[in-house]
Structure formats: C-alpha cells, structure tokens
Motif scaffolding. Structure first.
Motif, PDB file in Angstrom:
ATOM      1  N   LEU A   1      57.928  77.896  69.735  1.00  0.00           N
ATOM      2  CA  LEU A   1      58.284  78.874  68.713  1.00  0.00           C
ATOM      3  C   LEU A   1      57.310  80.053  68.710  1.00  0.00           C
ATOM      4  N   TRP A   2      56.019  79.776  68.734  1.00  0.00           N
ATOM      5  CA  TRP A   2      55.025  80.835  68.608  1.00  0.00           C
ATOM      6  C   TRP A   2      54.799  81.592  69.918  1.00  0.00           C
ATOM      7  N   PHE A   3      54.748  80.866  71.022  1.00  0.00           N
ATOM      8  CA  PHE A   3      54.395  81.487  72.300  1.00  0.00           C
ATOM      9  C   PHE A   3      55.611  81.810  73.164  1.00  0.00           C
TER      10      PHE A   3
ATOM     11  N   TRP B   1      57.165  78.941  60.342  1.00  0.00           N
ATOM     12  CA  TRP B   1      56.767  80.259  60.831  1.00  0.00           C
ATOM     13  C   TRP B   1      55.600  80.821  60.004  1.00  0.00           C
ATOM     14  N   ALA B   2      55.664  80.626  58.690  1.00  0.00           N
ATOM     15  CA  ALA B   2      54.575  81.098  57.829  1.00  0.00           C
ATOM     16  C   ALA B   2      53.271  80.371  58.160  1.00  0.00           C
ATOM     17  N   ALA B   3      53.356  79.085  58.453  1.00  0.00           N
ATOM     18  CA  ALA B   3      52.155  78.328  58.829  1.00  0.00           C
ATOM     19  C   ALA B   3      51.582  78.852  60.148  1.00  0.00           C
TER      20      ALA B   3
ATOM     21  N   ASP C   1      47.782  72.741  58.858  1.00  0.00           N
ATOM     22  CA  ASP C   1      48.105  73.662  57.767  1.00  0.00           C
ATOM     23  C   ASP C   1      49.354  73.199  57.021  1.00  0.00           C
ATOM     24  N   LEU C   2      50.373  72.814  57.771  1.00  0.00           N
ATOM     25  CA  LEU C   2      51.610  72.332  57.147  1.00  0.00           C
ATOM     26  C   LEU C   2      51.357  71.086  56.300  1.00  0.00           C
ATOM     27  N   ASN C   3      50.591  70.150  56.838  1.00  0.00           N
ATOM     28  CA  ASN C   3      50.313  68.915  56.105  1.00  0.00           C
ATOM     29  C   ASN C   3      49.510  69.175  54.838  1.00  0.00           C
ATOM     30  N   GLN C   4      48.567  70.100  54.890  1.00  0.00           N
ATOM     31  CA  GLN C   4      47.785  70.433  53.695  1.00  0.00           C
ATOM     32  C   GLN C   4      48.666  71.064  52.634  1.00  0.00           C
ATOM     33  N   ASN C   5      49.516  71.991  53.038  1.00  0.00           N
ATOM     34  CA  ASN C   5      50.396  72.659  52.069  1.00  0.00           C
ATOM     35  C   ASN C   5      51.408  71.700  51.478  1.00  0.00           C
ATOM     36  N   ARG C   6      51.914  70.771  52.282  1.00  0.00           N
ATOM     37  CA  ARG C   6      52.880  69.796  51.767  1.00  0.00           C
ATOM     38  C   ARG C   6      52.222  68.866  50.763  1.00  0.00           C
ATOM     39  N   SER C   7      50.986  68.445  51.024  1.00  0.00           N
ATOM     40  CA  SER C   7      50.322  67.534  50.091  1.00  0.00           C
ATOM     41  C   SER C   7      49.984  68.255  48.788  1.00  0.00           C
ATOM     42  N   VAL C   8      49.660  69.543  48.850  1.00  0.00           N
ATOM     43  CA  VAL C   8      49.387  70.313  47.637  1.00  0.00           C
ATOM     44  C   VAL C   8      50.666  70.449  46.824  1.00  0.00           C
ATOM     45  N   ARG C   9      51.785  70.767  47.489  1.00  0.00           N
ATOM     46  CA  ARG C   9      53.060  70.900  46.786  1.00  0.00           C
ATOM     47  C   ARG C   9      53.477  69.573  46.173  1.00  0.00           C
ATOM     48  N   LYS C  10      53.294  68.472  46.911  1.00  0.00           N
ATOM     49  CA  LYS C  10      53.684  67.167  46.407  1.00  0.00           C
ATOM     50  C   LYS C  10      52.875  66.823  45.169  1.00  0.00           C
TER      51      LYS C  10
ATOM     52  N   GLN D   1      51.839  81.936  61.225  1.00  0.00           N
ATOM     53  CA  GLN D   1      51.223  83.232  60.930  1.00  0.00           C
ATOM     54  C   GLN D   1      49.873  83.055  60.244  1.00  0.00           C
ATOM     55  N   ARG D   2      49.796  82.136  59.276  1.00  0.00           N
ATOM     56  CA  ARG D   2      48.523  81.894  58.590  1.00  0.00           C
ATOM     57  C   ARG D   2      47.468  81.405  59.572  1.00  0.00           C
ATOM     58  N   THR D   3      47.865  80.503  60.438  1.00  0.00           N
ATOM     59  CA  THR D   3      46.924  79.924  61.397  1.00  0.00           C
ATOM     60  C   THR D   3      46.450  80.967  62.406  1.00  0.00           C
ATOM     61  N   SER D   4      47.324  81.861  62.797  1.00  0.00           N
ATOM     62  CA  SER D   4      46.963  82.845  63.821  1.00  0.00           C
ATOM     63  C   SER D   4      45.856  83.790  63.362  1.00  0.00           C
ATOM     64  N   HIS D   5      45.735  83.994  62.051  1.00  0.00           N
ATOM     65  CA  HIS D   5      44.705  84.908  61.543  1.00  0.00           C
ATOM     66  C   HIS D   5      43.298  84.374  61.762  1.00  0.00           C
ATOM     67  N   ASP D   6      43.114  83.081  61.624  1.00  0.00           N
ATOM     68  CA  ASP D   6      41.770  82.497  61.695  1.00  0.00           C
ATOM     69  C   ASP D   6      41.523  81.668  62.947  1.00  0.00           C
ATOM     70  N   PHE D   7      42.503  81.558  63.815  1.00  0.00           N
ATOM     71  CA  PHE D   7      42.391  80.669  64.965  1.00  0.00           C
ATOM     72  C   PHE D   7      41.522  81.273  66.058  1.00  0.00           C
TER      73      PHE D   7
END
Length: 98
Positions: free
Chosen positions: A11-13, A31-33, A68-77, A35-41
């Motif tokens: 998807l990304w490359f 896709w948002a994950a 990143d996805l797993n962290q955001n999912r656990s926060v939402r949950k 983009q977020r990751t690409s800023h600091d990677f």
C-alpha cells in the motif's frame, strides 16, 4: 484487506494505481497510520529517500505502522469501555432517575 506487513508495504510503497487509490479509500485508518508513521520513521539503513529503501527498511516501516494501529485501537477500546461503564454508573444513580 488485513493489516499485514506485506499489505502495508504494498500500500505505502506500491505504484500509484487506481486499485491502490481504491484500497486507500476503503482503509482510511490504515492509510492514516502510514502517514503518521512516515513523519517520524527513520529507516535502519539510514536511507533518505523512499527509492533508496531496502527490503528491511520497508519491513521495519510496516511493523511501525502495525504498532501505531495497535496503540490507537487499544486507546479507542479503552475509551469505549470507559464511556459504557460511565453510562452504567449514571443510569444506576438515584439522582438521575425520573
């Protein structure tokens, strides 16, 4: 589409095609994950351009996106559980009953 290392790499490359654009529209959270990751990677090889990324850099990027996805999912949950629990508490309080 499952959130796997291979799917994230593609998807990304991958080349910008109508199918890729369709996958981006279907999976905005993924896709948002990316983009977020690409800023600091910072790739392990130290490459500065995407064209110079090695296979190991792409895999490291995909794993960072999964984290990143797993962290955001656990926060939402957690937030959902807290909201549900607070609703149960407020419904059981006597001062809220009619």
């Amino acid at each position: 589409m499952k959130s796997t290392v291979e799917n994230i790499k593609n998807l990304w490359f991958g080349a910008d095609t109508p199918i890729r654009q369709y996958k981006i529209k279907l999976h905005p959270e993924l896709w948002a994950a990316c983009q977020r990751t690409s800023h600091d990677f910072n790739p392990p090889s130290g490459a500065t351009h995407l064209d110079d990324y090695r296979k190991s850099d792409k895999i490291a990027f995909a794993k960072a996106v999964l984290n990143d996805l797993n962290q955001n999912r656990s926060v939402r949950k957690t937030s959902t559980y807290e909201l549900a629990y607070s609703g149960i508490l407020s419904a059981s309080r006597k001062d809220y009953r009619v």
